[in-house]
Motif scaffolding. Sequence first.
Motif, mmCIF file in Angstrom:
data_model
loop_
_atom_site.group_PDB
_atom_site.id
_atom_site.type_symbol
_atom_site.label_atom_id
_atom_site.label_comp_id
_atom_site.label_asym_id
_atom_site.label_seq_id
_atom_site.Cartn_x
_atom_site.Cartn_y
_atom_site.Cartn_z
ATOM 1 N N GLN A 187 0.826 -1.215 0.000
ATOM 2 C CA GLN A 187 0.000 0.000 0.000
ATOM 3 C C GLN A 187 0.858 1.262 0.000
ATOM 4 O O GLN A 187 0.693 2.138 -0.848
ATOM 5 C CB GLN A 187 -0.926 0.004 1.219
ATOM 6 N N ASN B 288 3.777 -8.018 9.092
ATOM 7 C CA ASN B 288 2.707 -7.269 9.761
ATOM 8 C C ASN B 288 1.637 -8.146 10.420
ATOM 9 O O ASN B 288 0.597 -7.630 10.828
ATOM 10 C CB ASN B 288 2.023 -6.327 8.757
ATOM 11 N N TYR C 192 -3.816 2.589 5.431
ATOM 12 C CA TYR C 192 -4.739 2.087 4.407
ATOM 13 C C TYR C 192 -4.468 2.847 3.115
ATOM 14 O O TYR C 192 -4.179 4.041 3.123
ATOM 15 C CB TYR C 192 -6.202 2.243 4.843
ATOM 16 N N GLY D 35 -4.624 -1.808 -0.974
ATOM 17 C CA GLY D 35 -5.355 -2.688 -0.066
ATOM 18 C C GLY D 35 -6.647 -3.205 -0.656
ATOM 19 O O GLY D 35 -7.218 -4.196 -0.188
ATOM 20 N N ASN E 228 -6.986 -3.950 4.209
ATOM 21 C CA ASN E 228 -6.661 -3.076 5.329
ATOM 22 C C ASN E 228 -7.918 -2.962 6.163
ATOM 23 O O ASN E 228 -8.965 -3.526 5.810
ATOM 24 C CB ASN E 228 -6.159 -1.706 4.827
ATOM 25 N N PRO F 245 -5.566 6.384 12.344
ATOM 26 C CA PRO F 245 -5.438 5.711 11.049
ATOM 27 C C PRO F 245 -4.904 6.689 10.009
ATOM 28 O O PRO F 245 -5.235 7.880 10.029
ATOM 29 C CB PRO F 245 -6.867 5.278 10.735
ATOM 30 N N THR G 169 -2.078 6.112 3.135
ATOM 31 C CA THR G 169 -0.738 5.966 2.555
ATOM 32 C C THR G 169 -0.468 7.065 1.522
ATOM 33 O O THR G 169 0.684 7.434 1.303
ATOM 34 C CB THR G 169 -0.561 4.594 1.893
#
Length: 284
Positions: A11, A62, A154, A158, A164, A189, A192
Amino acid sequence: MKITVIGSRGQLGQDLCTRLIEEEHQVSGLTHQQISIEEASSVASTLSETAPDLVINTAAYNKVDQAESEPEVAYAINALGPRNLARYCQEQQIALMQISSDYVFGLDLTRQAGYREQDAPGPVSAYGLSKLAGEYFVRALCPQHYVIRTCGLYGKAGKTGNGNFVETMLRLGRERDSLSIINDQHCTPTSTRDLAEALTRLISTDQFGLYHVTNRGQTTWYELARKVFEIAGIEVETSPITTEQYNAAADRPRYSVLDCSLLEEVTQYTLPDWQTALENYLQS
């Protein structure tokens, strides 16, 4: 500038490559099939071919819960990988940007103010420990470094890749009548696309160091999900639950909001608030 982005299909990697090319940097992207950062020989042979001025490592392990049962795998990718990159970059006098995580925090259960770069970290999971170790290797071994802590990423990749949180909520909101979502983990949040913009500006400053970079404001996963459903026009019954009720394998920070004032001071750029970023993402 010649820049090599490791994890270019992820992402952040995709958005970074796009933004850097727009700024007329010479960008080469590497996937896991092209470079194994866990292996020093792979790092040396691959980076000698791209011959960059700057390496940006967005590759990471992750799987936060899975890391509890296979910490050695998380450590190999999140700690030893950055160590290999840092050693090579130091030897070749190349700059290195390492992407880290808000999960290096979490031990302070009374925290209510955004963490600054000088605040002591305290991970509460194997994943968080592996990311912190990666930070320390980069900061100790490579003088020309940027270490970037961010949160809850996110991005458009994604939608087709591993997903995400936003995409997961869109899918579950359409599939189910009701959802229970954690409401006691406070974070920010981050888009990206916005993160890529900030990092592109940061590398033009040559101001190396440790930076916190997220969208502005704070929320919980429950509140974020509610906002996703509101913007997307999805009607689903939602219930707030605690971290203990969710009972995941790995513990998470109850508060991991990051103070980004250092980045703003250095770049003269402020990321949008998380609500605006989410609206832009869902409308695009």
